[in-house]
Enzyme design. Structure first.
Site, mmCIF file in Angstrom:
data_model
loop_
_atom_site.group_PDB
_atom_site.id
_atom_site.type_symbol
_atom_site.label_atom_id
_atom_site.label_comp_id
_atom_site.label_asym_id
_atom_site.label_seq_id
_atom_site.Cartn_x
_atom_site.Cartn_y
_atom_site.Cartn_z
ATOM 1 N N TYR A 276 -28.044 43.724 -10.571
ATOM 2 C CA TYR A 276 -27.642 42.346 -10.879
ATOM 3 C C TYR A 276 -26.243 42.324 -11.494
ATOM 4 C CZ TYR A 276 -27.498 37.960 -13.542
ATOM 5 O OH TYR A 276 -27.118 36.752 -14.084
ATOM 6 N N LYS B 75 -22.978 40.847 -9.734
ATOM 7 C CA LYS B 75 -22.324 39.681 -10.338
ATOM 8 C C LYS B 75 -20.847 39.997 -10.588
ATOM 9 C CE LYS B 75 -24.042 36.209 -11.822
ATOM 10 N NZ LYS B 75 -24.301 34.870 -11.191
HETATM 11 N N1 LIG Z 1 -30.260 32.231 -17.366
HETATM 12 C C1 LIG Z 1 -29.455 33.032 -18.034
HETATM 13 O O1 LIG Z 1 -29.785 33.491 -19.117
HETATM 14 C C2 LIG Z 1 -28.115 33.387 -17.459
HETATM 15 C C3 LIG Z 1 -27.237 34.194 -18.208
HETATM 16 C C4 LIG Z 1 -25.982 34.513 -17.677
HETATM 17 C C5 LIG Z 1 -25.630 34.045 -16.430
HETATM 18 N N2 LIG Z 1 -26.509 33.270 -15.724
HETATM 19 C C6 LIG Z 1 -26.122 32.808 -14.402
HETATM 20 O O2 LIG Z 1 -26.343 31.415 -14.358
HETATM 21 C C7 LIG Z 1 -26.743 31.037 -13.047
HETATM 22 C C8 LIG Z 1 -27.974 30.170 -13.094
HETATM 23 O O3 LIG Z 1 -28.991 30.768 -13.817
HETATM 24 P P1 LIG Z 1 -30.384 30.020 -14.056
HETATM 25 O O4 LIG Z 1 -30.839 30.392 -15.392
HETATM 26 O O5 LIG Z 1 -30.274 28.577 -13.718
HETATM 27 O O6 LIG Z 1 -31.297 30.772 -13.009
HETATM 28 P P2 LIG Z 1 -32.403 30.202 -12.044
HETATM 29 O O7 LIG Z 1 -33.150 31.372 -11.533
HETATM 30 O O8 LIG Z 1 -33.170 29.114 -12.705
HETATM 31 O O9 LIG Z 1 -31.551 29.562 -10.878
HETATM 32 C C9 LIG Z 1 -31.009 30.305 -9.839
HETATM 33 C C10 LIG Z 1 -31.313 29.553 -8.560
HETATM 34 O O10 LIG Z 1 -30.689 30.237 -7.484
HETATM 35 C C11 LIG Z 1 -31.543 30.057 -6.375
HETATM 36 N N3 LIG Z 1 -31.290 31.052 -5.360
HETATM 37 C C12 LIG Z 1 -31.540 32.382 -5.431
HETATM 38 N N4 LIG Z 1 -31.245 32.952 -4.268
HETATM 39 C C13 LIG Z 1 -30.812 31.968 -3.454
HETATM 40 C C14 LIG Z 1 -30.378 31.954 -2.119
HETATM 41 N N5 LIG Z 1 -30.350 33.061 -1.372
HETATM 42 N N6 LIG Z 1 -29.990 30.777 -1.582
HETATM 43 C C15 LIG Z 1 -30.049 29.644 -2.306
HETATM 44 N N7 LIG Z 1 -30.461 29.603 -3.586
HETATM 45 C C16 LIG Z 1 -30.836 30.760 -4.144
HETATM 46 C C17 LIG Z 1 -32.941 30.210 -6.951
HETATM 47 O O11 LIG Z 1 -33.922 29.675 -6.079
HETATM 48 C C18 LIG Z 1 -32.815 29.485 -8.257
HETATM 49 O O12 LIG Z 1 -33.241 28.145 -8.130
HETATM 50 C C19 LIG Z 1 -26.901 32.326 -12.260
HETATM 51 O O13 LIG Z 1 -25.759 32.530 -11.478
HETATM 52 C C20 LIG Z 1 -26.992 33.394 -13.314
HETATM 53 O O14 LIG Z 1 -26.499 34.624 -12.841
HETATM 54 C C21 LIG Z 1 -27.730 32.946 -16.213
#
Ligand SMILES: NC(=O)c1ccc[n+]([C@@H]2O[C@H](COP(=O)([O-])OP(=O)(O)OC[C@H]3O[C@@H](n4cnc5c(N)ncnc54)[C@H](O)[C@@H]3O)[C@@H](O)[C@H]2O)c1
Length: 422
Positions: A176, A180
């Site tokens: 991951y 990223k």
């Molecule tokens: N949640 C955290 O703690 C955190 C921390 C740092 C960075 N981030 C980043 O923030 C962003 C959002 O995180 P989140 O917490 O909302 O996660 P989340 O898992 O709730 O949302 C991610 C979404 O991406 C969708 N997805 C995955 N693969 C896909 C694909 N092939 N096509 C279309 N959609 C797809 C999933 O279905 C999901 O709804 C991400 O990019 C993550 O890397 C999150």
């Protein structure tokens, strides 16, 4: 009935940025449009962002391979599609003037071990998003990255965008973070790409730490589940180890400001830039999580175990999980990278985001979020001392057994190298 959208409080974000009026743009009609697309719009952050933008009158497309669990607001359209599906992206990006690429895979738990999926979604999907932005003449792209692009288990104290380099790609312990980091760099490299017919693509990346907030599904319920099963009986890591968190409202605010900062009105200040985004506070995980233990009716873990033990256990669990995957889905308590996140200080400054984007995080407390979470679940009564002792003993035995297995099957060298960092 579906729950209310998360991040729907009025104090957070205002409108999305003005549509760009690039001097070199050939078709002036494009400047009047205000239509944004959020990949990963069915997820926690993507949906929260889309809902805020829709409230401000922006036309919003949420694109995700799974439907959001919350009710869509009127100005919002949902497209069920995969970011690896070029034709679907091409159709969806028509008339869009700003893309928030939020979708990602493999962030936590068992997902972290799905190497091929992680690679194809996080890297392949990002390449396609960039490519289709160019072909569809979308002038702004904001990528939701993570602090993990810089953090790989070595301490970072109040790091900033200039002084902390990317963690070496081949040294990341999880796919991951590595993917990223690649996507983060691809997005920044795409900044300035000429668009057909005139104008250029402007990009920036935002690097949040763990996101929390009402109805968050990824961290809080998982940790609460572990606490209820008494799997968090031990604490580990330096008691002074610190990390950042960000409330969903603040990270939404940062995205909206970043979109504005890619417009002529803001002098394209964010063009080609990366920003660390957090609540502006550094905390120790176990202390920060105290309200969760308290509100669930459990005591905080008091017994400190060496981080190297926990790391080894995580390594064994990961290997067992992969080995047993064809037969069963062995739940992962913690992965190695999660152990590092808890045990090793990694904190970041938000001065650049404050100065360039005008980012000003609001103050939130985890206790309020926990309160809402606990209201929807019933707290369990504390277990008796005898039960607790028995569980403690079983936990210790399990840990020792896993350690013995680790030493037997994995060999010491690769693990020793990783543990030196802890
Ligand atoms: N949640 C955290 O703690 C955190 C921390 C740092 C960075 N981030 C980043 O923030 C962003 C959002 O995180 P989140 O917490 O909302 O996660 P989340 O898992 O709730 O949302 C991610 C979404 O991406 C969708 N997805 C995955 N693969 C896909 C694909 N092939 N096509 C279309 N959609 C797809 C999933 O279905 C999901 O709804 C991400 O990019 C993550 O890397 C999150």
């Amino acid at each position: 009935m579906k729950p209310n959208p998360p991040g729907s409080s009025p104090e957070a974000c205002k409108a999305a940025g003005q549509a760009p009026q690039q001097k070199t743009q050939a078709k002036p009609t494009k400047a009047a449009r205000q239509k944004v697309l959020v990949t990963g719009g069915g997820g926690y952050l993507g949906f929260s962002l889309g809902s805020h933008l829709a409230k401000s009158g922006t036309s919003v497309i949420l694109l995700d391979r799974r439907r959001p669990q919350w009710e869509l607001s009127p100005e919002t359209e949902f497209i069920q599609a995969d970011v690896r599906d070029e034709a679907a992206l091409y159709r969806a990006f028509e008339g869009v003037d700003c893309v928030f690429h939020v979708a990602s895979y493999g962030m936590s738990g068992a997902e972290k071990l799905q190497k091929e999926q992680i690679e194809s979604i996080n890297v392949g999907g990002t390449k396609l998003v960039i490519d289709v932005c160019v072909r569809r003449r979308v002038p702004r792209l904001i990528y939701t990255s993570t602090v993990n692009v810089a953090f790989g288990g070595k301490p970072i104290q109040q790091g900033d965008e200039d002084s902390v380099p990317y963690f070496p790609l081949d040294e990341h312990i999880d796919h991951y973070s590595r993917t990223k980091a690649i996507a983060d760099q691809l997005t920044l490299m795409a900044n300035g790409t000429p668009l057909p017919g005139g104008g250029i693509l402007r990009t920036c990346v935002l690097r949040p730490p763990g996101i929390y907030g009402p109805e968050e599904q990824r961290h809080l319920p998982r940790v609460a589940g572990h606490i209820k099963k008494r799997l968090f009986m031990f604490r580990f890591g330096d008691r002074k180890a610190q990390m950042n968190w960000v409330h969903v409202h603040n990270v939404v605010q940062a995205h909206v400001l970043a979109a504005k900062a890619l417009t002529v009105g803001k002098g394209y200040v964010a063009s080609g830039q990366a920003y660390y985004i957090n609540d502006g506070e550094s905390v120790n995980l176990f202390e920060w999580m105290a309200p969760l233990f308290e509100k669930l009716g459990y005591s905080q873990p008091r017994i400190q175990v060496p981080t190297s033990w926990v790391y080894l256990t995580a390594a064994v669990m990961e290997h067992l999980h992969l080995a047993l995957r064809p037969i069963c889905n062995l739940p992962l308590l913690l992965t190695r990278s999660e152990v590092c996140s808890v045990a090793v200080t990694h904190t970041f400054q938000i001065a650049k985001a404050r100065a360039q984007l005008g980012y000003a995080p609001d103050k939130f407390s985890l206790a309020d979020v926990v309160e809402r979470y606990v209201q929807s679940t019933s707290p369990r009564p504390r277990s008796s001392t005898a039960q607790t002792l028995l569980r403690l003993l079983l936990g210790l035995l399990l840990l020792l057994g896993l350690l013995a297995l680790a030493l037997h099957f994995l060999g010491l060298q690769p693990l020793q190298a990783a543990m030196k960092r802890l």
